[in-house]
Design an enzyme around this catalytic site. Structure first.
Site, PDB file in Angstrom:
ATOM      1  N   ASP A 184       0.822  -1.209   0.000  1.00 17.41           N
ATOM      2  CA  ASP A 184       0.000   0.000   0.000  1.00 17.41           C
ATOM      3  C   ASP A 184       0.863   1.269   0.000  1.00 17.41           C
ATOM      4  O   ASP A 184       0.696   2.149  -0.841  1.00 17.41           O
ATOM      5  CB  ASP A 184      -0.819   0.000   1.307  1.00 17.41           C
ATOM      6  CG  ASP A 184      -2.293   0.148   1.070  1.00 17.41           C
ATOM      7  OD1 ASP A 184      -2.701   0.345  -0.080  1.00 17.41           O
ATOM      8  OD2 ASP A 184      -3.043   0.065   2.057  1.00 17.41           O
ATOM      9  N   GLU A 239      -5.310   7.557  -0.080  1.00 14.03           N
ATOM     10  CA  GLU A 239      -5.858   6.902   1.104  1.00 14.03           C
ATOM     11  C   GLU A 239      -4.870   6.892   2.273  1.00 14.03           C
ATOM     12  O   GLU A 239      -5.261   7.023   3.420  1.00 14.03           O
ATOM     13  CB  GLU A 239      -6.288   5.464   0.792  1.00 14.03           C
ATOM     14  CG  GLU A 239      -6.932   4.857   2.019  1.00 14.03           C
ATOM     15  CD  GLU A 239      -7.559   3.503   1.834  1.00 14.03           C
ATOM     16  OE1 GLU A 239      -7.222   2.809   0.869  1.00 14.03           O
ATOM     17  OE2 GLU A 239      -8.381   3.141   2.685  1.00 14.03           O
ATOM     18  N   ASP A 248      -6.361   5.320  -4.631  1.00 16.17           N
ATOM     19  CA  ASP A 248      -6.387   4.225  -3.659  1.00 16.17           C
ATOM     20  C   ASP A 248      -5.314   3.239  -4.120  1.00 16.17           C
ATOM     21  O   ASP A 248      -5.480   2.543  -5.121  1.00 16.17           O
ATOM     22  CB  ASP A 248      -7.769   3.544  -3.638  1.00 16.17           C
ATOM     23  CG  ASP A 248      -7.897   2.613  -2.437  1.00 16.17           C
ATOM     24  OD1 ASP A 248      -6.857   2.280  -1.818  1.00 16.17           O
ATOM     25  OD2 ASP A 248      -9.028   2.212  -2.106  1.00 16.17           O
ATOM     26  N   ILE A 308      -4.104   0.403  -2.935  1.00 15.23           N
ATOM     27  CA  ILE A 308      -4.659  -0.961  -3.031  1.00 15.23           C
ATOM     28  C   ILE A 308      -6.089  -0.904  -2.515  1.00 15.23           C
ATOM     29  O   ILE A 308      -6.332  -0.825  -1.308  1.00 15.23           O
ATOM     30  CB  ILE A 308      -3.882  -2.003  -2.193  1.00 15.23           C
ATOM     31  CG1 ILE A 308      -2.435  -2.105  -2.644  1.00 15.23           C
ATOM     32  CG2 ILE A 308      -4.560  -3.378  -2.322  1.00 15.23           C
ATOM     33  CD1 ILE A 308      -1.675  -3.263  -2.007  1.00 15.23           C
ATOM     34  N   ASP A 309      -7.019  -0.924  -3.443  1.00 17.54           N
ATOM     35  CA  ASP A 309      -8.420  -1.026  -3.067  1.00 17.54           C
ATOM     36  C   ASP A 309      -8.734  -2.522  -2.985  1.00 17.54           C
ATOM     37  O   ASP A 309      -8.392  -3.280  -3.907  1.00 17.54           O
ATOM     38  CB  ASP A 309      -9.281  -0.350  -4.144  1.00 17.54           C
ATOM     39  CG  ASP A 309     -10.748  -0.363  -3.781  1.00 17.54           C
ATOM     40  OD1 ASP A 309     -11.074  -0.260  -2.592  1.00 17.54           O
ATOM     41  OD2 ASP A 309     -11.575  -0.482  -4.711  1.00 17.54           O
ATOM     42  N   THR A 366      -7.989  -4.551   0.081  1.00 18.88           N
ATOM     43  CA  THR A 366      -6.797  -5.130   0.730  1.00 18.88           C
ATOM     44  C   THR A 366      -7.034  -6.591   1.122  1.00 18.88           C
ATOM     45  O   THR A 366      -6.117  -7.404   1.066  1.00 18.88           O
ATOM     46  CB  THR A 366      -6.427  -4.319   1.993  1.00 18.88           C
ATOM     47  OG1 THR A 366      -7.581  -4.150   2.779  1.00 18.88           O
ATOM     48  CG2 THR A 366      -5.874  -2.959   1.623  1.00 18.88           C
ATOM     49  N   ASP A 408     -12.510   5.321  -3.511  1.00 19.23           N
ATOM     50  CA  ASP A 408     -13.111   3.999  -3.738  1.00 19.23           C
ATOM     51  C   ASP A 408     -14.082   3.993  -4.921  1.00 19.23           C
ATOM     52  O   ASP A 408     -14.618   2.932  -5.261  1.00 19.23           O
ATOM     53  CB  ASP A 408     -13.868   3.531  -2.486  1.00 19.23           C
ATOM     54  CG  ASP A 408     -12.933   3.004  -1.405  1.00 19.23           C
ATOM     55  OD1 ASP A 408     -11.834   2.555  -1.747  1.00 19.23           O
ATOM     56  OD2 ASP A 408     -13.313   3.050  -0.222  1.00 19.23           O
TER      57      ASP A 408
HETATM   58  P1  AMP Z   1     -15.055  -3.611  -1.369  1.00 14.59           P
HETATM   59  O1  AMP Z   1     -13.807  -4.283  -1.813  1.00 14.59           O
HETATM   60  O2  AMP Z   1     -15.961  -3.240  -2.487  1.00 14.59           O
HETATM   61  O3  AMP Z   1     -15.734  -4.331  -0.255  1.00 14.59           O
HETATM   62  O4  AMP Z   1     -14.607  -2.212  -0.818  1.00 14.59           O
HETATM   63  C1  AMP Z   1     -13.420  -1.991  -0.164  1.00 14.59           C
HETATM   64  C2  AMP Z   1     -13.516  -0.633   0.459  1.00 14.59           C
HETATM   65  O5  AMP Z   1     -14.574  -0.610   1.392  1.00 14.59           O
HETATM   66  C3  AMP Z   1     -12.322  -0.204   1.249  1.00 14.59           C
HETATM   67  O6  AMP Z   1     -11.411   0.480   0.443  1.00 14.59           O
HETATM   68  C4  AMP Z   1     -12.895   0.694   2.326  1.00 14.59           C
HETATM   69  O7  AMP Z   1     -12.574   2.048   2.071  1.00 14.59           O
HETATM   70  C5  AMP Z   1     -14.391   0.529   2.175  1.00 14.59           C
HETATM   71  N1  AMP Z   1     -15.127   0.334   3.428  1.00 14.59           N
HETATM   72  C6  AMP Z   1     -14.642   0.165   4.682  1.00 14.59           C
HETATM   73  N2  AMP Z   1     -15.664   0.087   5.575  1.00 14.59           N
HETATM   74  C7  AMP Z   1     -16.808   0.219   4.875  1.00 14.59           C
HETATM   75  C8  AMP Z   1     -18.194   0.233   5.229  1.00 14.59           C
HETATM   76  N3  AMP Z   1     -18.621   0.084   6.477  1.00 14.59           N
HETATM   77  N4  AMP Z   1     -19.099   0.396   4.227  1.00 14.59           N
HETATM   78  C9  AMP Z   1     -18.703   0.524   2.959  1.00 14.59           C
HETATM   79  N5  AMP Z   1     -17.408   0.531   2.561  1.00 14.59           N
HETATM   80  C10 AMP Z   1     -16.470   0.372   3.501  1.00 14.59           C
HETATM   81 MG    MG Z   2     -10.375   1.244  -1.064  1.00 12.19          MG
END
Ligand code: AMP
Ligand code: MG
Length: 425
Positions: free
Chosen positions: A138, A161, A215, A217-218, A220, A362
């Site tokens: 990251d 991020e 971001d 690493i989106d 993780t 994101d």
């Molecule tokens: P995903 O891979 O689509 O589940 O999304 C990953 C992203 O979800 C991460 O980069 C976080 O920034 C974000 N994230 C963290 N907590 C939450 C939450 N409670 N609701 C929605 N997104 C979140």
């Molecule tokens: Mg992310």
């Protein structure tokens, strides 16, 4: 010997202040440049840049810095005015140089992440419950991308991020990240310089001027599982996303062939369409969302993590829409990628918390790519995502991305299941 790049001495902008982070007194890029006359392409500019072929060569090649800093319209006029004296130059495409650098940055960062995974996770020198590989990757990815952006666009702020406060507290981690970055990068950095590059990402965002959002690493958790993650970079101008690039190193080129070739990059500029290429070829292929007319004829995708999107609400929405197939669960903005190329028809992100605010990094790139591929992206109330209000999407809740013929149908099912009131007009 270490060198401080010239651009690293620029000063002062309005930055997001993380109260825990160390004070940075120097090394900040200049504030965003003064308002330009034209921020979005005119129809003429958009037509000039829009490829007509299904498959075209590399998005950008060899644009000059002058062309980068001037809006496309001004370049068109300058060329016309000088036509008598000088031979005509090819017109730069909208955000051509930005696109070229963003693609290079995302590919470099994606490759760095892949090599960290190979060295630290897959060879089992560490267990998968150990989060440090993702932390190393990251920070490494954010510093590489920020170095490239700062070198080519030194006045552009960045909303990233990560910030370097965890690195200040952990010398061993900082040394690992530094070794990694110096192993890849053409210009050796000191630990302090690397931290300062990482902290270029502390910009507050907002509605004026241009800034990048990153971001590194989106997804993780997907990265650590060896599944989907994405390096996500976008350019926002006066609150509107104008360029988006997603690097998806583990995404199969064809979802139906998970053991086939992997590694896809998605790119879009506003008005210029959306494209996909593989990591191994620079040929860009124009992509489009599904053209199905009924939601029941497609599949939807959602987060792997139930804590990020309500899977039970999504199942009810799908059932109301008559979707019988399993959802595609995938981490990261790769979900926007598969919707943009028609591998899935719908991306649902259903809030699990009343208070969570989605982060702009994101969604910025993914949203533009889906829209440029002909799709529609809103929140669960049907509002456009608003990137002009800082580091989060505080004016929005959740996400509904879908093909243009089915978005309204999906949105009404979302509202019915979540019992959302119609927004007052
Ligand atoms: P995903 O891979 O689509 O589940 O999304 C990953 C992203 O979800 C991460 O980069 C976080 O920034 C974000 N994230 C963290 N907590 C939450 C939450 N409670 N609701 C929605 N997104 C979140
Ligand atoms: Mg992310």
């Amino acid at each position: 010997m270490t060198r401080t790049p010239r651009s690293a001495t620029k000063k002062k902008a309005t930055y997001y202040e993380n109260s825990d982070s160390e004070e940075i007194t120097e090394f900040r890029p200049s504030p965003p440049p003064p308002k330009r006359q034209r921020k979005t392409p005119t129809k003429k500019q958009a037509a000039a840049q829009a490829p007509v072929e299904e498959t075209v060569g590399e998005t950008a090649s060899g644009a000059t810095e002058d062309a980068v800093q001037a809006p496309a319209g001004e370049v068109v006029e300058a060329v016309a005015a000088g036509a008598a004296e000088e031979p005509a130059k090819p017109l730069p495409k909208y955000l051509e140089a930005e696109t070229k650098i963003a693609v290079e940055a995302v590919l470099t960062a994606s490759r760095l992440c892949q090599s960290v995974f190979k060295a630290l996770v897959s060879e089992e020198t560490l267990t998968k419950s150990d989060k440090s590989p993702v932390t190393v990757a990251d920070f490494g990815a954010q510093s590489l991308v920020n170095v490239l952006l700062n070198r080519h666009f030194p006045t552009d702020p960045i909303v990233g991020e990560e910030d370097s406060k965890d690195l200040h507290a952990d010398t061993a981690l900082r040394t690992r990240v530094l070794d990694l970055v110096n192993g890849v990068h053409d210009q050796e950095m000191s630990a302090d310089e690397m931290c300062k590059y990482i902290d270029l990402g502390n910009y507050a965002g907002g509605s004026k001027g241009r800034f990048w959002t990153l971001d590194p690493i989106d997804g993780t958790k997907g990265f650590l599982r060896g599944e989907q993650y994405a390096v996500c970079l976008a350019l926002v101008v006066d609150g509107k996303v104008e360029l988006g690039v997603l690097g998806c190193p583990n995404l199969p080129v064809n979802l139906a062939e998970p053991e086939g070739e992997r590694g896809c990059l998605f790119v879009a500029t506003r008005g210029g369409g959306a494209f996909q290429r593989t990591f191994s070829s620079d040929i860009l292929t124009k992509i489009s969302v599904t053209d199905v007319k009924k939601a029941s004829e497609t599949v939807f995708c959602e987060s792997v993590e139930a804590g990020h999107s309500s899977q039970s609400d999504a199942a009810q929405i799908a059932s109301l829409l008559g979707i019988t197939g399993e959802s595609v669960r995938m981490d990261s903005q790769c979900k926007y990628g598969i919707v943009s190329r028609g591998s899935a028809g719908i991306y649902l992100r259903v809030p699990v918390s009343e208070t969570y605010e989605e982060k702009i990094w994101d969604h910025a790139g993914g949203m533009l790519i889906v829209e440029e591929a002909g799709g529609v992206v809103t929140d669960i109330d049907g509002k456009h995502l608003d990137f002009s209000v800082g580091r989060t999407l505080k004016n929005n809740k959740g996400v509904v991305a879908a093909g243009k013929h089915i978005h309204a149908e999906v949105l009404s099912a979302v509202k019915a299941v979540l019992k959302r009131e119609e927004p007052k007009l």
